[in-house]
Design a protein around this motif. Structure first.
Motif, PDB file in Angstrom:
ATOM      1  N   ARG A  64       0.863  -1.194   0.000  1.00  0.00           N
ATOM      2  CA  ARG A  64       0.000   0.000   0.000  1.00  0.00           C
ATOM      3  C   ARG A  64       0.891   1.233   0.000  1.00  0.00           C
ATOM      4  O   ARG A  64       2.022   1.198   0.468  1.00  0.00           O
ATOM      5  N   ALA A  65       0.344   2.345  -0.499  1.00  0.00           N
ATOM      6  CA  ALA A  65       1.066   3.617  -0.484  1.00  0.00           C
ATOM      7  C   ALA A  65       0.099   4.717  -0.090  1.00  0.00           C
ATOM      8  O   ALA A  65      -1.076   4.694  -0.464  1.00  0.00           O
ATOM      9  N   PHE A  66       0.592   5.689   0.676  1.00  0.00           N
ATOM     10  CA  PHE A  66      -0.224   6.784   1.189  1.00  0.00           C
ATOM     11  C   PHE A  66       0.505   8.102   0.963  1.00  0.00           C
ATOM     12  O   PHE A  66       1.610   8.290   1.477  1.00  0.00           O
ATOM     13  N   ASP A  67      -0.094   9.013   0.196  1.00  0.00           N
ATOM     14  CA  ASP A  67       0.460  10.360   0.028  1.00  0.00           C
ATOM     15  C   ASP A  67       0.146  11.167   1.280  1.00  0.00           C
ATOM     16  O   ASP A  67      -1.010  11.207   1.729  1.00  0.00           O
ATOM     17  N   ILE A  68       1.159  11.834   1.830  1.00  0.00           N
ATOM     18  CA  ILE A  68       0.961  12.651   3.027  1.00  0.00           C
ATOM     19  C   ILE A  68       0.366  13.991   2.614  1.00  0.00           C
ATOM     20  O   ILE A  68       0.939  14.718   1.808  1.00  0.00           O
ATOM     21  N   VAL A  69      -0.805  14.313   3.192  1.00  0.00           N
ATOM     22  CA  VAL A  69      -1.503  15.559   2.899  1.00  0.00           C
ATOM     23  C   VAL A  69      -1.166  16.613   3.952  1.00  0.00           C
ATOM     24  O   VAL A  69      -0.855  17.756   3.628  1.00  0.00           O
ATOM     25  N   THR A  70      -1.236  16.251   5.239  1.00  0.00           N
ATOM     26  CA  THR A  70      -0.888  17.166   6.326  1.00  0.00           C
ATOM     27  C   THR A  70      -0.132  16.408   7.405  1.00  0.00           C
ATOM     28  O   THR A  70      -0.280  15.200   7.553  1.00  0.00           O
ATOM     29  N   VAL A  71       0.676  17.142   8.174  1.00  0.00           N
ATOM     30  CA  VAL A  71       1.433  16.574   9.288  1.00  0.00           C
ATOM     31  C   VAL A  71       1.283  17.517  10.469  1.00  0.00           C
ATOM     32  O   VAL A  71       1.435  18.735  10.316  1.00  0.00           O
ATOM     33  N   HIS A  72       0.973  16.962  11.641  1.00  0.00           N
ATOM     34  CA  HIS A  72       0.921  17.808  12.830  1.00  0.00           C
ATOM     35  C   HIS A  72       1.220  17.005  14.090  1.00  0.00           C
ATOM     36  O   HIS A  72       1.107  15.786  14.107  1.00  0.00           O
ATOM     37  N   ASP A  73       1.633  17.713  15.131  1.00  0.00           N
ATOM     38  CA  ASP A  73       1.877  17.137  16.449  1.00  0.00           C
ATOM     39  C   ASP A  73       0.555  17.264  17.205  1.00  0.00           C
ATOM     40  O   ASP A  73       0.124  18.371  17.516  1.00  0.00           O
ATOM     41  N   PRO A  74      -0.127  16.146  17.508  1.00  0.00           N
ATOM     42  CA  PRO A  74      -1.485  16.221  18.040  1.00  0.00           C
ATOM     43  C   PRO A  74      -1.635  16.938  19.375  1.00  0.00           C
ATOM     44  O   PRO A  74      -2.640  17.587  19.619  1.00  0.00           O
ATOM     45  N   ASP A  75      -0.643  16.838  20.247  1.00  0.00           N
ATOM     46  CA  ASP A  75      -0.767  17.504  21.541  1.00  0.00           C
ATOM     47  C   ASP A  75       0.428  18.408  21.854  1.00  0.00           C
ATOM     48  O   ASP A  75       0.620  18.836  22.981  1.00  0.00           O
ATOM     49  N   GLU A  76       1.229  18.686  20.835  1.00  0.00           N
ATOM     50  CA  GLU A  76       2.398  19.552  20.949  1.00  0.00           C
ATOM     51  C   GLU A  76       3.371  19.098  22.033  1.00  0.00           C
ATOM     52  O   GLU A  76       4.044  19.897  22.657  1.00  0.00           O
ATOM     53  N   SER A  77       3.444  17.781  22.223  1.00  0.00           N
ATOM     54  CA  SER A  77       4.352  17.236  23.220  1.00  0.00           C
ATOM     55  C   SER A  77       5.693  16.837  22.611  1.00  0.00           C
ATOM     56  O   SER A  77       6.640  16.550  23.326  1.00  0.00           O
ATOM     57  N   GLY A  78       5.757  16.780  21.265  1.00  0.00           N
ATOM     58  CA  GLY A  78       6.987  16.388  20.601  1.00  0.00           C
ATOM     59  C   GLY A  78       7.213  14.890  20.585  1.00  0.00           C
ATOM     60  O   GLY A  78       8.299  14.431  20.258  1.00  0.00           O
ATOM     61  N   ARG A  79       6.180  14.093  20.920  1.00  0.00           N
ATOM     62  CA  ARG A  79       6.337  12.641  20.953  1.00  0.00           C
ATOM     63  C   ARG A  79       5.890  11.962  19.671  1.00  0.00           C
ATOM     64  O   ARG A  79       6.496  10.999  19.232  1.00  0.00           O
ATOM     65  N   TYR A  80       4.799  12.450  19.078  1.00  0.00           N
ATOM     66  CA  TYR A  80       4.213  11.792  17.911  1.00  0.00           C
ATOM     67  C   TYR A  80       3.900  12.799  16.813  1.00  0.00           C
ATOM     68  O   TYR A  80       3.762  13.990  17.067  1.00  0.00           O
ATOM     69  N   LEU A  81       3.754  12.279  15.591  1.00  0.00           N
ATOM     70  CA  LEU A  81       3.249  13.057  14.471  1.00  0.00           C
ATOM     71  C   LEU A  81       2.040  12.323  13.921  1.00  0.00           C
ATOM     72  O   LEU A  81       2.069  11.095  13.770  1.00  0.00           O
ATOM     73  N   MET A  82       0.992  13.061  13.620  1.00  0.00           N
ATOM     74  CA  MET A  82      -0.175  12.498  12.953  1.00  0.00           C
ATOM     75  C   MET A  82      -0.170  13.010  11.521  1.00  0.00           C
ATOM     76  O   MET A  82      -0.102  14.217  11.290  1.00  0.00           O
ATOM     77  N   CYS A  83      -0.226  12.059  10.589  1.00  0.00           N
ATOM     78  CA  CYS A  83      -0.230  12.392   9.176  1.00  0.00           C
ATOM     79  C   CYS A  83      -1.601  12.061   8.605  1.00  0.00           C
ATOM     80  O   CYS A  83      -2.070  10.936   8.733  1.00  0.00           O
ATOM     81  N   ARG A  84      -2.256  13.053   8.017  1.00  0.00           N
ATOM     82  CA  ARG A  84      -3.487  12.771   7.270  1.00  0.00           C
ATOM     83  C   ARG A  84      -3.032  12.401   5.887  1.00  0.00           C
ATOM     84  O   ARG A  84      -2.250  13.132   5.259  1.00  0.00           O
ATOM     85  N   VAL A  85      -3.456  11.225   5.427  1.00  0.00           N
ATOM     86  CA  VAL A  85      -2.944  10.696   4.165  1.00  0.00           C
ATOM     87  C   VAL A  85      -4.079  10.263   3.249  1.00  0.00           C
ATOM     88  O   VAL A  85      -5.206  10.043   3.686  1.00  0.00           O
ATOM     89  N   LYS A  86      -3.739  10.157   1.965  1.00  0.00           N
ATOM     90  CA  LYS A  86      -4.668   9.672   0.950  1.00  0.00           C
ATOM     91  C   LYS A  86      -4.054   8.438   0.327  1.00  0.00           C
ATOM     92  O   LYS A  86      -2.900   8.466  -0.112  1.00  0.00           O
ATOM     93  N   GLU A  87      -4.799   7.322   0.312  1.00  0.00           N
ATOM     94  CA  GLU A  87      -4.265   6.086  -0.260  1.00  0.00           C
ATOM     95  C   GLU A  87      -4.200   6.198  -1.782  1.00  0.00           C
ATOM     96  O   GLU A  87      -5.126   6.677  -2.415  1.00  0.00           O
ATOM     97  N   VAL A  88      -3.068   5.783  -2.332  1.00  0.00           N
ATOM     98  CA  VAL A  88      -2.825   5.851  -3.777  1.00  0.00           C
ATOM     99  C   VAL A  88      -2.313   4.497  -4.253  1.00  0.00           C
ATOM    100  O   VAL A  88      -1.962   3.631  -3.458  1.00  0.00           O
ATOM    101  N   GLU A  89      -2.230   4.339  -5.569  1.00  0.00           N
ATOM    102  CA  GLU A  89      -1.662   3.111  -6.138  1.00  0.00           C
ATOM    103  C   GLU A  89      -0.164   3.070  -5.822  1.00  0.00           C
ATOM    104  O   GLU A  89       0.523   4.074  -6.003  1.00  0.00           O
ATOM    105  N   PRO A  90       0.341   1.922  -5.374  1.00  0.00           N
ATOM    106  CA  PRO A  90       1.783   1.843  -5.044  1.00  0.00           C
ATOM    107  C   PRO A  90       2.669   1.890  -6.264  1.00  0.00           C
ATOM    108  O   PRO A  90       2.306   1.729  -7.360  1.00  0.00           O
TER     109      PRO A  90
END
Length: 111
Positions: A85-111
């Motif tokens: 599977r492949a996912f194009d990254i649309v947006t990236v953000h730190d959900p709670d501004e703690s610097g621990r994780y990144l949440m990427c909103r992605v759109k699935e595309v053909e690999p």
């Protein structure tokens, strides 16, 4: 400030973080090749599925949220790929501004 709790064990899907590399095709255009930047582990969660009819064909779009450990250099325009599977990254953000994780909103595309 609200802190988001995420079990680190949930980040168990191995993914390849990739950046686009454009190569001149000799005819005034370019060819896109994907180069691996890093291997990351993430949690893939489906968000929405839409189906549109246009130009005589059905166009389907699946969006997901992929959570990974924070790392520098992750940006919109890159992609995450793994398990055929492949996912194009649309947006990236730190959900709670703690610097621990990144949440990427992605759109699935053909690999």
């Amino acid at each position: 400030m609200r802190t988001t709790f995420l079990d680190p064990g949930a980040l168990r899907t191995e993914l390849s973080l990739q950046a686009a590399e454009l190569t001149d095709d000799g005819l005034g255009g370019h060819i896109t090749a994907w180069q691996e930047v890093a291997t990351v582990f993430g949690l893939i969660e489906p968000l929405s599925q839409t189906s549109r009819f246009g130009a005589g064909q059905v166009q389907e779009e699946n969006t997901h949220r992929i959570t990974i450990r924070r790392r520098d250099g992750v940006a919109a325009g890159m992609r995450l790929a793994g398990q055929a599977r492949a996912f194009d990254i649309v947006t990236v953000h730190d959900p709670d501004e703690s610097g621990r994780y990144l949440m990427c909103r992605v759109k699935e595309v053909e690999p």
